[in-house]
Design a protein around this motif. Structure first.
Motif, PDB file in Angstrom:
ATOM      1  N   ALA A 179      37.030  40.857  29.876  1.00 23.71           N
ATOM      2  CA  ALA A 179      35.876  40.816  30.778  1.00 23.71           C
ATOM      3  C   ALA A 179      35.046  39.561  30.526  1.00 23.71           C
ATOM      4  N   LEU A 180      34.905  39.176  29.274  1.00 24.35           N
ATOM      5  CA  LEU A 180      34.149  37.966  28.938  1.00 24.35           C
ATOM      6  C   LEU A 180      34.904  36.710  29.376  1.00 24.35           C
ATOM      7  N   ILE A 181      36.216  36.712  29.224  1.00 23.31           N
ATOM      8  CA  ILE A 181      37.009  35.547  29.601  1.00 23.31           C
ATOM      9  C   ILE A 181      36.989  35.336  31.113  1.00 23.31           C
ATOM     10  N   LEU A 182      37.159  36.399  31.881  1.00 17.81           N
ATOM     11  CA  LEU A 182      37.221  36.276  33.337  1.00 17.81           C
ATOM     12  C   LEU A 182      35.852  36.092  33.970  1.00 17.81           C
ATOM     13  N   GLY A 183      34.798  36.536  33.299  1.00 16.47           N
ATOM     14  CA  GLY A 183      33.462  36.400  33.855  1.00 16.47           C
ATOM     15  C   GLY A 183      33.117  37.501  34.842  1.00 16.47           C
ATOM     16  N   LYS A 184      31.935  37.408  35.384  1.00 18.81           N
ATOM     17  CA  LYS A 184      31.415  38.459  36.255  1.00 18.81           C
ATOM     18  C   LYS A 184      31.965  38.341  37.671  1.00 18.81           C
ATOM     19  N   ARG A 185      32.057  39.479  38.343  1.00 15.47           N
ATOM     20  CA  ARG A 185      32.375  39.479  39.764  1.00 15.47           C
ATOM     21  C   ARG A 185      31.212  38.892  40.557  1.00 15.47           C
ATOM     22  N   GLN A 186      31.507  38.386  41.731  1.00 14.90           N
ATOM     23  CA  GLN A 186      30.455  37.913  42.618  1.00 14.90           C
ATOM     24  C   GLN A 186      29.565  39.097  43.011  1.00 14.90           C
ATOM     25  N   GLY A 187      28.275  38.913  42.861  1.00 12.65           N
ATOM     26  CA  GLY A 187      27.335  39.973  43.205  1.00 12.65           C
ATOM     27  C   GLY A 187      27.221  41.063  42.167  1.00 12.65           C
ATOM     28  N   PHE A 188      27.699  40.820  40.944  1.00  6.88           N
ATOM     29  CA  PHE A 188      27.651  41.839  39.898  1.00  6.88           C
ATOM     30  C   PHE A 188      26.224  42.322  39.669  1.00  6.88           C
ATOM     31  N   ILE A 376      46.393  32.223  28.794  1.00  4.36           N
ATOM     32  CA  ILE A 376      46.758  32.457  30.194  1.00  4.36           C
ATOM     33  C   ILE A 376      45.704  31.867  31.123  1.00  4.36           C
ATOM     34  N   HIS A 377      44.445  32.071  30.774  1.00  4.55           N
ATOM     35  CA  HIS A 377      43.346  31.628  31.638  1.00  4.55           C
ATOM     36  C   HIS A 377      43.292  30.103  31.752  1.00  4.55           C
ATOM     37  N   LYS A 378      43.620  29.412  30.662  1.00  3.73           N
ATOM     38  CA  LYS A 378      43.541  27.950  30.661  1.00  3.73           C
ATOM     39  C   LYS A 378      44.802  27.287  31.217  1.00  3.73           C
ATOM     40  N   THR A 379      45.848  28.052  31.434  1.00  5.01           N
ATOM     41  CA  THR A 379      47.085  27.484  31.968  1.00  5.01           C
ATOM     42  C   THR A 379      47.268  27.868  33.434  1.00  5.01           C
TER      43      THR A 379
END
Length: 449
Positions: A179-188, A376-379
């Protein structure tokens, strides 16, 4: 060897636990927005496929046998399970697979609405290999945390009968890290459309999870007496947790909710998992009440601390998993009149063992999940684009919608307008196909509801 009642019970229990993952798909799928329901359910189903293959090839081997530095078993010891052919050990191998499957599926709820399906399919087998299998070996396979292990021998063997540490703490920590890596959803925290779209699905999922949990907790029972205690505790703890959650909602918000009832059930199931064979029914009721109330309050932490755990995996699985694991140090029944938790005069030895085991599980899952998730996120990227998040992850990742709105719902790439509807943004498709503009608009509006 002849098939015995014990063999049959383990196989039935394995089937019950396997059903929990589709149950989780309903539970999570109902909690998402309509335009992300299929993706959420697919994240659970693909866990069955990927982990099932990993388990047969090398996963099972990593959870037992001769260990490597007491951290994990030799992946090639029973590669492909060929060495188990002709033995009853295949029954236990099948039962263990269902635990690995549900563990990684639990993580997906934290990243609902915004994760690339391809990235998830890469994450699943790596995480099971690097986190679940080693932790299962450490606790259940004779590794670091077992009675003969370096840590277990020094501070005492931790009790984790059915997976509070191995399953729920590890999954809850992984959920928080992703959850921290992907960040918040729009409008969270602001968009009311992020509320659950199908509460009946949520309640159906909770019911299936509760049903399957009797196999989850009871499959390893060693006697009729132990099985009876496990069954009663698996009934009592989630029942009390549901009451505790609803009472908390009534006091805090003025109204109890059906979502709260379903969430309370799951919180109670998680809390009793490590302790199901080691506490009294009264202890299970008390643990359930506490877990329900505490987890209901913990849901609000994501808004205060600023992380977007979409479906409250942290509040339910991590918090309740820690509660259940540590509660053993207080309410564990004495064995043959000796030991037990603090409340039974057993001293703090068992509590120390539980704290150490929980801390190791948290550290292992946090570090390894961060490495895997960031790689995965950085590639290839773990998160879908903002445009696809708005249009819906179901459309962008699967070319499907969960529902038909006025007969205009679609399913699969075989749809004749698939190239216009899914491969390009909705407005571009409308511009390119003006005679279909009204149809496209209706479909787009439908999946946003």
């Amino acid at each position: 060897m002849d098939l015995t009642a014990g063999h049959v019970w383990v196989m039935v229990s394995a089937a019950l636990v396997l059903l929990m993952t589709p149950g989780l798909a309903f539970f999570y799928g109902g909690m998402t927005r309509a335009k992300a329901a299929l993706n959420m359910m697919m994240m659970s189903f693909i866990a069955v496929g990927l982990v099932g293959v990993v388990w047969v090839l090398w996963g099972y081997s990593m959870t037992g046998g001769d260990g490597v530095a007491q951290l994990f078993g030799n992946p090639f010891a029973s590669f492909g399970l060929t060495s188990l052919l002709g033995t009853e050990d295949l029954i236990g191998a099948g039962y263990g697979a269902t635990f690995a499957i549900i563990t990684v599926a639990l993580i997906s709820g934290a990243i609902a609405d915004r994760a690339k399906f391809g990235a998830w399919t890469i994450f699943v087998p790596i995480w099971v290999t690097a986190v679940y299998c080693p932790l299962a070996f450490m606790v259940w396979g004779g590794g670091l945390l077992s009675a003969d292990g370096a840590v277990g021998g020094a501070v005492g063997e931790a009790v984790d009968f059915a997976g509070g540490t191995v399953v729920h703490i590890s999954a809850g920590v992984a959920a928080l890290v992703l959850a921290l890596i992907l960040g918040k959803r729009q409008g969270f925290g602001k968009d009311p459309a992020q509320r659950p779209h199908n509460i009946p699905f949520v309640m159906l999922g909770a019911a299936l999870l509760w049903f399957g949990w009797f196999g989850f907790n009871g499959g390893a029972a060693g006697s009729a007496e132990e099985a009876g205690l496990i069954w009663i505790n698996t009934m009592a703890a989630p029942a009390a947790a549901m009451v505790g959650w609803l009472m908390t909602e009534r006091i805090r918000d003025g109204r109890p909710t059906s979502l709260g009832a379903a969430s309370g059930i799951v919180a109670g199931l998680v809390a009793i998992t490590p302790a199901c064979a080691n506490v009294s029914p009264i202890g299970a009721v008390g643990l359930g009440l506490v877990a329900g109330a505490v987890c209901a309050l913990a849901v609000g932490l994501k808004y205060r601390l600023g992380f977007d755990d979409s479906l409250d995996v942290v509040a339910v699985h991590l918090v309740a998993g820690i509660l259940g694991t540590l509660a053993i140090g207080f309410i564990m029944l004495p064995v043959d009149g000796e030991g037990g938790g603090l409340f039974y005069g057993g001293g703090a030895a068992q509590l120390l063992a539980q704290v150490v085991a929980a801390a190791i599980a948290i550290a292992l899952s946090a570090v390894m999940t961060a490495i895997i998730g960031l790689a995965i996120h950085k590639t290839i990227g773990f998160r879908i684009s903002g445009e696809n998040e708005v249009s819906g992850v179901d459309l962008s990742e699967h070319a499907e919608t969960a529902y038909e709105f006025g007969g205009l719902g679609v399913g699969g790439s075989f749809h004749p307008f698939a190239d216009q509807m899914f491969a390009r943004p909705a407005q571009q498709a409308a511009d390119a196909q003006p005679d279909r503009q009204s149809t496209q608009q209706n479909v787009t509006e439908g999946v946003h509801s």
